[in-house]
Scaffold this motif. Structure first.
Motif, PDB file in Angstrom:
ATOM      1  N   VAL A   1       0.827  -1.230   0.000  1.00 19.01           N
ATOM      2  CA  VAL A   1       0.000   0.000   0.000  1.00 19.01           C
ATOM      3  C   VAL A   1       0.855   1.271   0.000  1.00 19.01           C
ATOM      4  N   ALA A   2       1.753   1.354  -0.978  1.00 24.65           N
ATOM      5  CA  ALA A   2       2.670   2.501  -1.055  1.00 24.65           C
ATOM      6  C   ALA A   2       1.911   3.826  -1.159  1.00 24.65           C
ATOM      7  N   TYR A   3       0.699   3.775  -1.694  1.00 30.77           N
ATOM      8  CA  TYR A   3      -0.110   5.000  -1.826  1.00 30.77           C
ATOM      9  C   TYR A   3      -0.506   5.567  -0.462  1.00 30.77           C
ATOM     10  N   SER A   4      -0.399   4.763   0.602  1.00 32.77           N
ATOM     11  CA  SER A   4      -0.750   5.232   1.942  1.00 32.77           C
ATOM     12  C   SER A   4       0.458   5.680   2.747  1.00 32.77           C
ATOM     13  N   LEU A   5       1.670   5.435   2.240  1.00 36.08           N
ATOM     14  CA  LEU A   5       2.876   5.687   3.032  1.00 36.08           C
ATOM     15  C   LEU A   5       3.253   7.160   3.041  1.00 36.08           C
TER      16      LEU A   5
ATOM     17  N   MET B   1       9.369   7.457   2.627  1.00 41.43           N
ATOM     18  CA  MET B   1       9.867   6.817   1.412  1.00 41.43           C
ATOM     19  C   MET B   1      11.165   7.454   0.931  1.00 41.43           C
ATOM     20  N   ARG B   2      11.283   8.772   1.085  1.00 42.50           N
ATOM     21  CA  ARG B   2      12.541   9.440   0.710  1.00 42.50           C
ATOM     22  C   ARG B   2      13.693   8.942   1.590  1.00 42.50           C
ATOM     23  N   ARG B   3      13.419   8.843   2.876  1.00 42.27           N
ATOM     24  CA  ARG B   3      14.453   8.375   3.811  1.00 42.27           C
ATOM     25  C   ARG B   3      14.823   6.924   3.498  1.00 42.27           C
TER      26      ARG B   3
ATOM     27  N   ILE C   1       5.142   9.262  -6.526  1.00 41.80           N
ATOM     28  CA  ILE C   1       6.057   8.465  -5.694  1.00 41.80           C
ATOM     29  C   ILE C   1       7.120   7.714  -6.494  1.00 41.80           C
ATOM     30  N   VAL C   2       6.977   7.647  -7.832  1.00 46.29           N
ATOM     31  CA  VAL C   2       8.017   7.016  -8.660  1.00 46.29           C
ATOM     32  C   VAL C   2       8.877   8.133  -9.254  1.00 46.29           C
ATOM     33  N   ASN C   3      10.003   8.363  -8.624  1.00 42.31           N
ATOM     34  CA  ASN C   3      10.890   9.453  -9.057  1.00 42.31           C
ATOM     35  C   ASN C   3      12.279   9.219  -8.452  1.00 42.31           C
ATOM     36  N   ASP C   4      13.195  10.131  -8.714  1.00 36.34           N
ATOM     37  CA  ASP C   4      14.583   9.933  -8.284  1.00 36.34           C
ATOM     38  C   ASP C   4      14.770   9.996  -6.775  1.00 36.34           C
ATOM     39  N   GLU C   5      13.771  10.509  -6.051  1.00 32.62           N
ATOM     40  CA  GLU C   5      13.894  10.645  -4.593  1.00 32.62           C
ATOM     41  C   GLU C   5      13.201   9.522  -3.827  1.00 32.62           C
ATOM     42  N   MET C   6      12.254   8.831  -4.492  1.00 35.72           N
ATOM     43  CA  MET C   6      11.432   7.874  -3.748  1.00 35.72           C
ATOM     44  C   MET C   6      11.538   6.459  -4.326  1.00 35.72           C
ATOM     45  N   LEU C   7      10.591   6.023  -5.128  1.00 35.54           N
ATOM     46  CA  LEU C   7      10.581   4.635  -5.596  1.00 35.54           C
ATOM     47  C   LEU C   7      11.066   4.520  -7.035  1.00 35.54           C
TER      48      LEU C   7
END
Length: 436
Positions: A185-189, A194-196, A222-228
């Motif tokens: 459930v990454a949409y809830s995090l 996620m960055r950390r 959330i799908v980018n160079d900082e997160m997933l």
């Protein structure tokens, strides 16, 4: 990122290994069965497995009790360490399910709050109000995940919780040498969490992959160079089976072009989303298709489209399974051994073709021919051009288009030929044409 060029294989271990549905407290090394499949997975061409929850839990795995202990129904930490070594020896990487949004009522810190209430040092690990009561009569109210109060929501804005979870990830990497995480459930995090996590994992094990479970919305958030690195592509999952069942290839073609097409407004160009035709939460593709002749064709699209293909265990030989209104047991069976057939052989070929193709792994997307029953799309990189042609109809079709020109090698059969403005598409066929 290694994950972009590989095919994943998802296993729900509690079901796959034949464990009891509810935790009976008895330690049995059932997880060794995954190691026994390692040779089969290597032969199939799998680059990494995704294991749904394996840690000590109340029931289905998503109600975690202890993040540092393999579920006793599956065995011990040493049993799983042995499995990981075997998989790595067969060139299969390991991705675990990171269930960080919530825990079970049996989670040790929550049990401390149940016992000590206000005096528990862990009361701020959850979203708790001592002014109310829970449906379990705990003497306090707490937030459950989406109304499921057997799943206690963690407070990811509490630094102590984040430190604890990162310490667990460090433990998994050091103890089991895992290669990535699927984030439940990454949409809830919490986004800062996620960055950390991304920074922490990259420092600890460069190349560590993070793939999120996302059902809806803008995946770019959330799908980018900082997160997933990636997330589940539910839009195209629906588009694949729906296009075949309604005999309307415009649906999947529209989704693929919207996501990856050449126009400036297309939203996920350059990204590698995780694609699938079924998983542990949805009815298997062999049960959902109204015409069984379409089953191989769904994999033809899956391996030809942009993104990372993921196979759900058993579906590579056409296993059926229907989601029940109140449980998912039918989706998560135990098989004595692999049951490969013609479909498996096709998928094995498609895995090799994709892995060795720069266009299929990294190229752009462009619709070339589109009718209700036929779809031809182009995947092109700087070094390669591949045409993927799918005929969902029950009779042959000749596609005409000025872009269908030049010498080709058909990658599935190895046949060669020349196109001069048209392409013959046999009934119920898949073609991968590498243009010379």
């Amino acid at each position: 990122m290694w994950a972009y060029n590989e095919t994943f294989y998802q296993i729900y271990p509690i079901g796959f290994c034949g464990a009891p549905v509810h935790n009976d407290g008895v330690t049995v090394p059932r997880i060794k069965k995954i190691g026994e499949w390692s040779e089969y997975l290597e032969t199939l061409g799998i680059g990494s497995i995704i294991l749904n929850p394996i840690f000590e839990s109340d029931n289905h795995g998503y109600d975690t009790r202890d993040f540092k202990k393999i579920d006793c129904r599956l065995g011990t930490n040493d049993d799983f360490k042995e499995v990981c070594q075997t998989l790595h020896e067969h060139h299969v990487k390991i991705m675990l399910d990171g269930v960080f949004n919530h825990v079970g009522r049996g989670f040790w810190a929550f049990q401390d709050v149940q016992e000590k209430k206000w005096d528990s040092p862990y009361k701020d690990w959850f979203h708790i109000s001592f002014d109310g009561n829970s449906c379990y009569n705990d003497g306090f109210w707490y937030e459950g995940w989406e109304g499921h109060f057997e799943l206690v929501k963690l407070n990811l804005q509490n630094p102590a919780v984040v430190d604890y979870l990162l310490d667990c990830v460090r433990f998994w990497i050091e103890e089991f040498d895992i290669d990535g995480l699927r984030l439940d459930v990454a949409y809830s995090l919490d986004h800062n969490f996620m960055r950390r996590l991304r920074h922490f994992c990259e420092e600890l094990k460069p190349g560590f992959a993070l793939i999120g479970e996302v059902l809806f919305g803008d995946y770019n958030i959330i799908v980018n160079d900082e997160m997933l690195h990636s997330c589940t592509n539910y839009e195209c999952y629906k588009g694949i089976y729906s296009s075949f069942n309604s005999m309307n290839m415009f649906e999947i073609a529209h989704s693929l072009n919207r996501q990856y097409g050449p126009e400036q407004w297309c939203i996920y160009r350059g990204k590698h989303l995780m694609n699938f035709v079924d998983n542990h939460d949805v009815t298997r593709i062999a049960s959902i298709l109204t015409n069984k002749n379409h089953l191989p064709l769904t994999y033809g699209i899956l391996f030809g489209m942009p993104g990372i293909p993921c196979i759900y265990y058993g579906s590579e030989w056409g296993e059926e399974g229907v989601k029940a209104p109140d449980n998912d047991y039918a989706l998560r069976p135990c098989f004595d051994a692999p049951k490969p057939n013609e479909l498996t052989e096709l998928i094995e070929k498609l895995i090799v073709i994709r892995r060795e193709s720069d266009a299929l792994c990294n190229g752009g997307y462009h619709n070339v021919v589109l009718t209700n029953h036929q779809l031809v799309f182009e995947r092109r990189s700087d070094s390669e051009r591949v045409l993927v042609a799918i005929n969902a109809g029950d009779c042959d079709f000749t596609a005409g288009n000025g872009e269908l020109n030049g010498d080709y090698t058909e990658l599935i059969t190895g046949e060669t030929g020349n196109l001069s403005g048209s392409l013959n598409m046999p009934a119920y066929s898949i073609q991968y044409l590498k243009m010379n």
